[in-house]
Scaffold this motif. Structure first.
Motif, short mmCIF file in Angstrom:
data_model
loop_
_atom_site.label_atom_id
_atom_site.label_comp_id
_atom_site.label_asym_id
_atom_site.label_seq_id
_atom_site.Cartn_x
_atom_site.Cartn_y
_atom_site.Cartn_z
N TRP A 130 0.85 -1.18 0.00
CA TRP A 130 0.00 0.00 0.00
C TRP A 130 0.89 1.24 0.00
N PRO A 131 1.02 1.91 -1.12
CA PRO A 131 1.95 3.05 -1.19
C PRO A 131 1.54 4.18 -0.27
N ALA A 132 2.53 4.76 0.39
CA ALA A 132 2.30 5.91 1.27
C ALA A 132 2.51 7.17 0.46
N ARG A 133 1.47 7.69 -0.13
CA ARG A 133 1.60 8.81 -1.06
C ARG A 133 1.55 10.17 -0.37
N GLU A 134 1.17 10.19 0.86
CA GLU A 134 1.01 11.48 1.53
C GLU A 134 2.37 12.04 1.92
N PRO A 135 2.52 13.37 1.93
CA PRO A 135 3.84 13.97 2.14
C PRO A 135 4.42 13.73 3.52
N ALA A 136 3.58 13.47 4.52
CA ALA A 136 4.10 13.28 5.87
C ALA A 136 4.74 11.91 6.06
N TYR A 137 4.63 11.03 5.07
CA TYR A 137 5.11 9.67 5.24
C TYR A 137 6.31 9.39 4.34
N ALA A 284 11.72 13.94 13.80
CA ALA A 284 10.74 14.97 13.48
C ALA A 284 9.76 14.47 12.42
N ARG A 285 8.51 14.92 12.53
CA ARG A 285 7.49 14.55 11.56
C ARG A 285 7.10 15.79 10.76
N PRO A 286 7.06 15.70 9.42
CA PRO A 286 6.68 16.85 8.59
C PRO A 286 5.25 17.30 8.90
N VAL A 287 5.04 18.61 8.84
CA VAL A 287 3.71 19.19 9.02
C VAL A 287 3.16 19.55 7.65
N ASP A 288 1.95 19.12 7.38
CA ASP A 288 1.28 19.42 6.12
C ASP A 288 1.16 20.94 5.99
N GLN A 289 1.78 21.50 4.95
CA GLN A 289 1.78 22.95 4.76
C GLN A 289 0.73 23.42 3.75
N THR A 290 -0.21 22.55 3.39
CA THR A 290 -1.25 22.93 2.44
C THR A 290 -2.01 24.14 2.97
N PRO A 291 -2.15 25.20 2.18
CA PRO A 291 -2.90 26.38 2.67
C PRO A 291 -4.34 26.02 2.98
N PRO A 292 -4.96 26.74 3.91
CA PRO A 292 -6.37 26.47 4.21
C PRO A 292 -7.23 26.63 2.97
N LEU A 293 -8.23 25.79 2.86
CA LEU A 293 -9.15 25.88 1.74
C LEU A 293 -10.05 27.11 1.88
N GLU A 294 -10.33 27.74 0.77
CA GLU A 294 -11.27 28.85 0.79
C GLU A 294 -12.67 28.31 0.53
N ARG A 295 -13.58 28.63 1.43
CA ARG A 295 -14.96 28.19 1.32
C ARG A 295 -15.86 29.38 1.05
N ASP A 296 -16.71 29.25 0.06
CA ASP A 296 -17.67 30.30 -0.29
C ASP A 296 -18.84 30.21 0.68
N PRO A 297 -19.04 31.22 1.53
CA PRO A 297 -20.14 31.14 2.51
C PRO A 297 -21.49 30.89 1.88
N ASP A 488 -5.16 24.59 15.28
CA ASP A 488 -4.78 25.31 14.06
C ASP A 488 -5.26 24.57 12.82
N ASP A 489 -6.49 24.07 12.90
CA ASP A 489 -7.16 23.43 11.77
C ASP A 489 -6.47 22.16 11.32
N GLY A 490 -5.82 21.47 12.25
CA GLY A 490 -5.25 20.17 11.94
C GLY A 490 -3.81 20.18 11.49
N TYR A 491 -3.14 21.34 11.50
CA TYR A 491 -1.73 21.36 11.13
C TYR A 491 -0.89 20.65 12.20
N THR A 492 -1.06 21.05 13.44
CA THR A 492 -0.30 20.45 14.54
C THR A 492 -1.26 19.99 15.62
N TRP A 493 -0.79 19.01 16.43
CA TRP A 493 -1.64 18.37 17.42
C TRP A 493 -0.97 18.42 18.79
N VAL A 494 -1.71 18.85 19.77
CA VAL A 494 -1.20 19.04 21.13
C VAL A 494 -1.14 17.69 21.84
N PRO A 495 -0.03 17.38 22.53
CA PRO A 495 1.18 18.18 22.73
C PRO A 495 2.26 17.86 21.69
#
Length: 729
Positions: A130-137, A284-297, A488-495
């Motif tokens: 199962w290929p790990a295609r996501e950037p954090a892996y 260290a684990r990479p943090v997904d740097q994808t900009p927040p999505l813009e949602r049309d209200p 922070d919308d899922g970028y980092t997780w405490v602690p």
């Protein structure tokens, strides 16, 4: 001092104790000698014995020849053999070749077929099935962690390595060079039952030349300092294959004399020292740097006008009809019992408003089995791909060990692990989001949430609160549950800590509401997750509450409060949701065992809690199957399956007949409103066994959404999933 440890090898598990010092400033951890097994230094668990070596996979019924004296050991050495139900199982092999101290060294037992498989995988960009295609892996790191473990020791009671600067051992690779990797893990975090959680070092990688015995020199103290590992509380270390420089496997691989070395000790070891590749660094684990999505209200405005009943509608005619292979084992769409290896997706449902729905389930993609998602944009009458680009929708490449969960804001979250190493370095938990944009669902945030679990999770959950805080919760397959949050919308997780800072780093606290707040760090060090009573999570007051194991526990926004007992609900699959801030409903129903046996509850019982006070209501009697609760406006719906056997019109041997009666399954519900459970209402009658009901935690105020799948015997059999809309009037 003797300390109990556990030794894991490629083929099995044995227990051991550290040896006494082998010289000033040196502590031998394991030397692979006969007396270590015989005098209690390596303690047997009662299922293992020392026997003649066995070179092939043993046939069922094979029993080895036990050796009781060192004098009886032949030139090929001896083997630790585990007693199993159908055969004995060779584990660790000690041989008289390439021993750097004593008489024996440990030999890797991999067959030629196994070596060839590893060599072939390492030539791929994404090794493993199962290929790990996501950037954090790092796909290769995952493959090494899961597939190429050579030797492991762990201490259930922890052990103190703080007096030692280095970890050393000898390696001999015959015929071809190899790379080996070493990682150390502490037990500084909370325990999951009897197992400690903690922090890991980065992997120290060594290139071993062919046909020479060399000493790997692990800079233990420096790796621990950079990782902020507690060397007074060491839990485990691993040695693994980490690459084949020539692309070809060796014909033999041997380890010996694994030891701790204090500063200044062993200035001139007998064999050439090999230093690790690169400089020591933190894990260290990479943090997904994808900009927040813009949602049309405007696209997020909800349509919750009164609706008419709809269904049952078959939702997967335009998607794969078969349940597919792999995810949530068992030939069903919504999975099975909700335990490790048998996850279910009963809460992987979005019902955003009258028009827009989404459901995640097991299915066959264009090539392989996995998780698919299908969506409706017309209230459930027709179904298509969530991104509206046509075709089916494969969610994740690591779907094999993940559960999906949907929140009230239209998002669906996958929480799980891509590698489920179970017994090795420590399993990762990641969160993936299908974000709702109003007119479609798209792949969004991907984050490493947790890094020190033991076994694949079973129940997994994720929700977002009104204040924006994200929560993820899950069970560890070896017991215990965890929960942690992101601000922070899922970028980092405490602690966690920013890996770019030098030790001792302060814990990273997101504050992205500030206009000049810094961007999330590019890499983080993850700390152990809090242990909670269970994974079932709901919004409660201004934070959350979790449920499991007959208890519940409240988070007050800053910390977890002490657990409290729940009234007994008996056995069955738990389902939880809430009305408002302090009113919680909990139900249990039947389902299936992990063999597919139908398990029916005698009664349908629901707990209703208001401000911490609980009442118990029996909603139905008889043979009750799957049950699930969903909130709709100011009402609560409890859907359930009741098995009803009606007499046959004629005697015969028709398929599905049981004692002259054909089984039928009724899908029913009872609605709670204004403090009262209303009478039961039948939604549908099915002649095929219903596997699971699936529903969102929160339905729209205008209706309650309910889905179900069927229990089928073969993954390739067509299997429908149905949807019904029940107006809340």
């Amino acid at each position: 001092m003797v300390r109990t440890i556990r030794v894991v090898v490629v083929a099995g598990i044995i227990a051991a104790c550290s040896l006494a010092s082998a010289g000033e400033g040196v502590r031998v951890l394991v030397g692979f000698e006969w007396d270590e097994f015989q005098d209690g230094t390596i303690q047997m668990e009662g299922r293992e014995y020392l026997g003649e070596p066995h070179t092939e996979r043993p046939a069922p019924g094979w029993r080895g020849e036990e050796i009781e004296e060192l004098d009886d050991v032949g030139p090929d050495g001896f083997m630790v053999i585990s007693r199993r139900s159908s055969r004995d199982w060779p584990q660790s092999w000690m041989v008289r070749r390439h021993a750097s101290q004593g008489q024996f060294a440990w030999k890797c037992r991999w067959t030629e077929r196994r070596w060839n498989y590893i060599a072939a995988q390492l030539k791929r960009e994404h090794p493993g099935p199962w290929p790990a295609r996501e950037p954090a892996y790092d796909a290769h790191d995952h493959f090494f962690q899961r597939e190429t473990q050579l030797w492991r020791q762990d201490w259930s009671g922890l052990t103190d390595w703080s007096d030692f600067e280095r970890l050393r051992f000898e390696v001999t690779a015959v015929g071809q060079p190899v790379k080996v990797g070493v990682r150390v893990r502490d037990g500084s975090g909370p325990r999951v039952r009897n197992r400690p959680t903690g922090i890991r070092t980065e992997v120290a990688v060594f290139e071993i030349p062919a046909d020479r015995t060399v000493t790997c020199d692990v800079p233990l103290a420096e790796l621990a300092r950079l990782a902020e590992l507690d060397l007074t509380r060491v839990h485990r270390y691993n040695i693994r294959l980490n690459g084949l420089p020539s692309g070809e496997p060796p014909t033999g691989l041997y380890l010996d004399n694994i030891r701790l070395v204090a500063e200044g000790a062993e200035p001139e070891p007998e064999y050439p020292l090999i230093e690790m590749d690169g400089e020591p660094r933190p894990f260290a684990r990479p943090v997904d740097q994808t900009p927040p999505l813009e949602r049309d209200p405007a696209k997020l405005e909800r349509n919750e006008e009164p609706v008419e009943p709809l269904g049952p509608v078959v939702i997967n005619r335009g998607a794969p009809l078969a349940a597919g292979a792999g995810h949530m084992p068992g030939p069903t769409h919504f999975g099975w019992s909700g335990t490790t290896y048998f996850q279910n997706a009963r809460r992987a449902v979005v019902a955003y408003d009258n028009d827009r729905l989404l459901v995640v389930m097991a299915g066959r993609g264009e090539a392989n089995g996995g998780l698919i998602a299908v969506a409706s944009f017309d209230g459930g009458e027709t179904w298509e791909a969530p991104d509206r680009e046509g075709g089916d929708y494969i969610i994740l490449p690591w779907h094999m060990r993940a559960g999906y969960f949907a929140d009230r804001y239209g998002n669906a979250f996958g929480v799980g692990t891509p590698n489920c190493d179970s017994y090795n370095e420590g399993q990762d938990i990641a969160l993936h989001r299908l974000a709702f944009l109003g007119d479609r669902w798209v792949r969004d945030r991907f984050a490493i949430v947790h890094q020190d679990g033991y076994k694949c999770p079973a129940q997994c959950r994720a929700i977002q609160l009104e204040n924006g805080r994200l929560w993820a919760s899950w069970t560890d397959g070896f017991g215990g549950s965890h929960a942690r949050h992101s601000d922070d919308d899922g970028y980092t997780w405490v602690p966690c800590k920013d890996a770019a800072e030098e030790p001792e780093r302060p814990f990273y606290t997101p504050d992205l509401d500030e206009p000049d707040a810094p961007a999330p760090p590019k890499q983080v060090l993850l700390w152990p997750s809090p242990v909670v009573v269970g994974p079932m999570i709901v919004p409660y007051k201004d934070s959350v509450a979790v449920f499991g194991g007959g208890q519940w526990q409240v988070h007050d926004g800053e910390k977890w409060l002490e657990p409290e007992r729940l009234p007994d609900l008996g056995r069955g699959l738990l389902t939880v949701t809430a009305l408002g801030n302090e009113r919680v409903f909990i139900a249990r129903g039947g389902g299936y065992s992990n063999r597919g046996d139908e398990v029916l509850a005698d009664d349908l019982v629901v707990l209703h809690g208001e401000k911490g006070e609980w009442t118990k209501d029996t909603l139905a009697e008889g043979r009750i199957g799957s049950a699930i609760v969903t909130a709709s406006g100011d009402a609560m719906y409890c859907f359930y399956v009741k098995r009803v056997d009606e007499p046959n019109d004629e005697e015969g041997e028709e398929e599905g007949e049981e004692n002259g009666r054909n089984p039928e399954y009724e899908v029913r519900y009872r609605r709670w409103k204004d403090g009262t459970w209303e009478e039961s209402v039948k939604v549908a009658t099915e002649r095929q066994r219903i596997n699971h009901l699936a529903a969102p935690q929160y339905s729209p105020a205008s209706y309650a959404a309910i889905f179900w799948d069927y229990h089928v015997e073969n993954r390739t059999d067509p299997s429908e999933v149905k949807f019904v809309r029940v107006p809340n009037q």
